[in-house]
Enzyme design. Structure first.
Site, PDB file in Angstrom:
ATOM      1  CD  GLN A 184      20.473   5.943  30.049  1.00 29.54           C
ATOM      2  OE1 GLN A 184      21.267   5.018  29.904  1.00 29.54           O
ATOM      3  NE2 GLN A 184      20.822   7.213  29.979  1.00 29.54           N
TER       4      GLN A 184
ATOM      5  NE  ARG B 159      24.950   3.133  31.579  1.00 29.89           N
ATOM      6  CZ  ARG B 159      24.719   3.350  30.289  1.00 29.89           C
ATOM      7  NH1 ARG B 159      25.731   3.333  29.433  1.00 29.89           N
ATOM      8  NH2 ARG B 159      23.489   3.597  29.847  1.00 29.89           N
TER       9      ARG B 159
ATOM     10  CB  SER C  60      22.166   6.137  25.148  1.00 29.66           C
ATOM     11  OG  SER C  60      22.448   4.852  25.672  1.00 29.66           O
ATOM     12  CG  LEU C  61      28.013   6.679  27.379  1.00 27.98           C
ATOM     13  CD1 LEU C  61      28.319   6.104  28.752  1.00 27.98           C
ATOM     14  CD2 LEU C  61      29.059   6.280  26.367  1.00 27.98           C
TER      15      LEU C  61
ATOM     16  CG  HIS D 259      18.655   2.115  25.997  1.00 27.35           C
ATOM     17  ND1 HIS D 259      18.795   2.748  27.209  1.00 27.35           N
ATOM     18  CD2 HIS D 259      19.689   2.545  25.225  1.00 27.35           C
ATOM     19  CE1 HIS D 259      19.855   3.531  27.169  1.00 27.35           C
ATOM     20  NE2 HIS D 259      20.419   3.422  25.991  1.00 27.35           N
TER      21      HIS D 259
ATOM     22  CD  GLN E 185      27.706   1.859  24.179  1.00 32.10           C
ATOM     23  OE1 GLN E 185      28.533   0.980  24.006  1.00 32.10           O
ATOM     24  NE2 GLN E 185      26.659   1.706  24.967  1.00 32.10           N
TER      25      GLN E 185
END
Length: 409
Positions: free
Chosen positions: A250, A117, A92-93, A201, A11
Site C-alpha cells: 500500500q 510508518r 490509505s492510513l 502511494h 491524511q
C-alpha cells in the site's frame, strides 16, 4: 435490513480540535486518547485538541493521531448504538484503523505501527521535494497520459489515489506535480495542491518498503471480526496472513477507493458511517449514502437509521432457498429435497410467528439442516453452502451460536 460499512479517513482530514468533543462526551474515547499518550510518550491529545496545525500535519504525528481518533469514534459509536458493520474500509492510513477496529491489529501495536510508518514516510522524501494534488473534472485516462508525458528519466509524477469518478490524486516530485497541474488545467481540469508532508502511494516511497515490512513483521495479528477492504486489491482481506504483504504494498501503490465503493455497492451495501476526523469520505462521489459521525447534523440523522435490526431466522432461511439457483432437474429429488424442506421451515416460521416467541436453538439447528438439504439438492457446491450459511447466521445475528458451520455439511 440495510447493509452498512464503517469508513475510516486518512491524511488530509485533520483539524485542530479533533476528538475534543468526543472525549468530553464519551469516557471510552478519553481512555483511548490517554492510552495513545502513554504508548507514544508525548501528549497526542493536546496536539489534537489545541496544538499547531503544521505540527499535527507532520505525518509522524498525524498517522497515530488519526488512528486514535478513528478508534475512539468507533468505540463510542458502537457503545452508543451497539451496531455491527457488514464491512470495514479505510482510506490509505484508514486501512490500519479499519484493521484495528476489526480486531486484527491490537491498538497498542497499531499506535506503534502508525508512528513508525509516519517516521519512515517523513524520512523517505526530504521536505519540499515531493507533493500531491487533487484533480477534478477530467477523466483518469487523460491524467494518466499527462503524468506519463511529464515523467521521464529524471522526473516522476503518477496517480496515487483513484478517489472517485470526479477526483483523482497525483503524487511525485513537486516540480513535476506542478507541471502536471498546468497541463491539466489547460485542458479543463480543476487542480488543488494538498496539505501533506510527503508524496504518498507512489514510487518515491520505494526506499522505505523493506523497513515498513520489517516493522509490520514484528507484530502478531488476529483473525478478523468483520470483512475489511484492502486499498491494494479493492477486495476484502482473505485472512490475517495478508496483513504484512498488503500494508507494505500500500505504501507505493495507488489507493483504489472508487473500486472499493463499487465493490461494496455490488454487495448491496447502502449505508456508510464515517468514523474519524471530518467528512472527507462523505464528500467523495459514491453510490453509498455516507453519514459522518464527526458532523452534528449527520449524528442527528444517524439516530433515525435502523442500524441493528435482524432478520427472522426461518424467513431468512426460506429466502436463501428461493434465491439459490437450481441445477437439479430430477422432479422427485427436487420435491423431496427442496420443496419438502422448505415446507418444514415454513411451518416452523408460522408456529413461532403465531406464538410471538423467539425460536429455540434446537429448532434453528433443525431448520439449518433442512436448508443444507435443500441447497445440496439444488446442486450447490460446498463453498457456496458455507457462504450461504455464513450470511444466514450474520443476518439473523446468530453467528455466536453457530460457530462451527462445517458441522452442518
Amino acid at each position: 435490513m440495510k447493509k452498512k460499512v464503517y469508513l475510516f479517513p486518512g491524511q488530509g482530514s485533520q483539524y485542530i480540535g479533533m476528538g475534543k468533543k468526543l472525549c468530553d462526551t464519551y469516557e471510552i474515547a478519553k481512555k483511548t486518547f490517554d492510552e495513545a499518550n502513554e504508548i507514544l510518550g508525548f501528549d497526542l491529545k493536546k496536539l489534537c485538541f489545541e496544538g499547531n496545525i503544521n505540527e499535527l500535519t507532520k505525518t509522524i504525528n498525524l498517522q497515530p493521531a488519526l488512528l486514535t481518533y478513528s478508534v475512539a469514534s468507533y468505540l463510542a459509536f458502537t457503545e452508543e448504538y451497539g451496531a455491527r458493520p457488514d464491512y470495514l474500509a479505510g482510506h490509505s492510513l484508514g486501512e490500519i484503523s479499519a484493521l484495528t477496529c476489526a480486531g486484527v491489529i491490537n491498538f497498542n501495536d497499531a499506535i506503534k505501527i502508525t508512528y513508525k510508518r509516519g517516521k519512515l514516510m517523513q524520512e523517505a522524501v526530504a521536505d519540499g521535494i515531493g507533493s500531491m494534488a487533487a484533480i477534478r473534472n477530467i477523466e483518469a485516462a487523460k491524467i494518466e497520459q499527462v503524468c506519463h508525458e511529464i515523467s521521464g528519466q529524471n522526473g516522476y509524477v503518477a496517480i496515487s489515489n483513484y478517489n472517485s469518478r470526479n477526483q483523482i490524486v497525483i503524487a511525485g516530485y513537486k516540480n513535476n506535480v506542478e507541471a502536471a497541474i498546468k497541463k491539466l488545467e489547460a485542458i479543463g481540469a480543476d487542480a488543488k495542491l494538498l496539505n501533506v508532508s510527503a508524496p504518498f502511494h507512489c514510487k518515491l516511497m520505494e526506499p522505505i518498503t523493506s523497513a515498513v515490512q520489517d516493522e509490520l513483521s514484528k507484530y502478531t495479528y488476529n483473525d478478523t471480526k468483520y470483512k475489511v477492504m484492502s486499498n491494494v486489491t479493492a477486495r476484502p482481506y482473505e485472512g490475517k496472513a495478508e496483513v504484512v504483504k498488503l500494508l507494505t504494498e500500500q505504501i507505493t501503490k495507488p489507493v483504489r477507493w472508487m473500486e472499493i465503493m463499487d465493490y461494496l455497492r455490488k454487495k448491496s451495501v447502502e449505508i456508510g458511517i464515517e468514523l474519524g476526523a471530518g467528512h472527507v469520505l462523505r464528500s467523495l462521489d459514491s453510490a453509498i449514502y455516507v453519514f459522518s459521525y464527526d458532523d452534528d447534523n449527520d449524528k442527528k440523522a444517524i439516530k433515525d437509521l435502523d442500524l441493528e435490526s435482524k432478520l427472522p431466522f426461518f424467513s431468512r432461511a426460506m429466502g436463501i432457498i428461493t434465491a439459490t439457483p437450481n441445477t437439479n432437474w430430477d422432479e422427485n429429488e427436487y420435491q423431496k429435497g427442496v420443496v419438502e424442506s422448505y415446507k418444514v421451515i415454513q411451518k416452523l416460521s408460522e408456529t413461532y410467528e403465531a406464538n410471538k416467541t423467539e425460536p429455540s436453538e434446537e429448532n434453528m439447528r433443525f431448520a439449518t439442516d433442512m436448508l443444507v438439504t435443500a441447497l445440496k439438492t439444488k446442486g450447490a457446491k460446498r463453498d457456496e453452502i458455507i457462504s450461504r450459511l455464513e450470511q444466514l447466521f450474520w443476518d439473523t445475528r446468530t453467528e455466536n451460536i453457530f460457530t462451527n458451520i462445517t458441522a452442518f455439511l
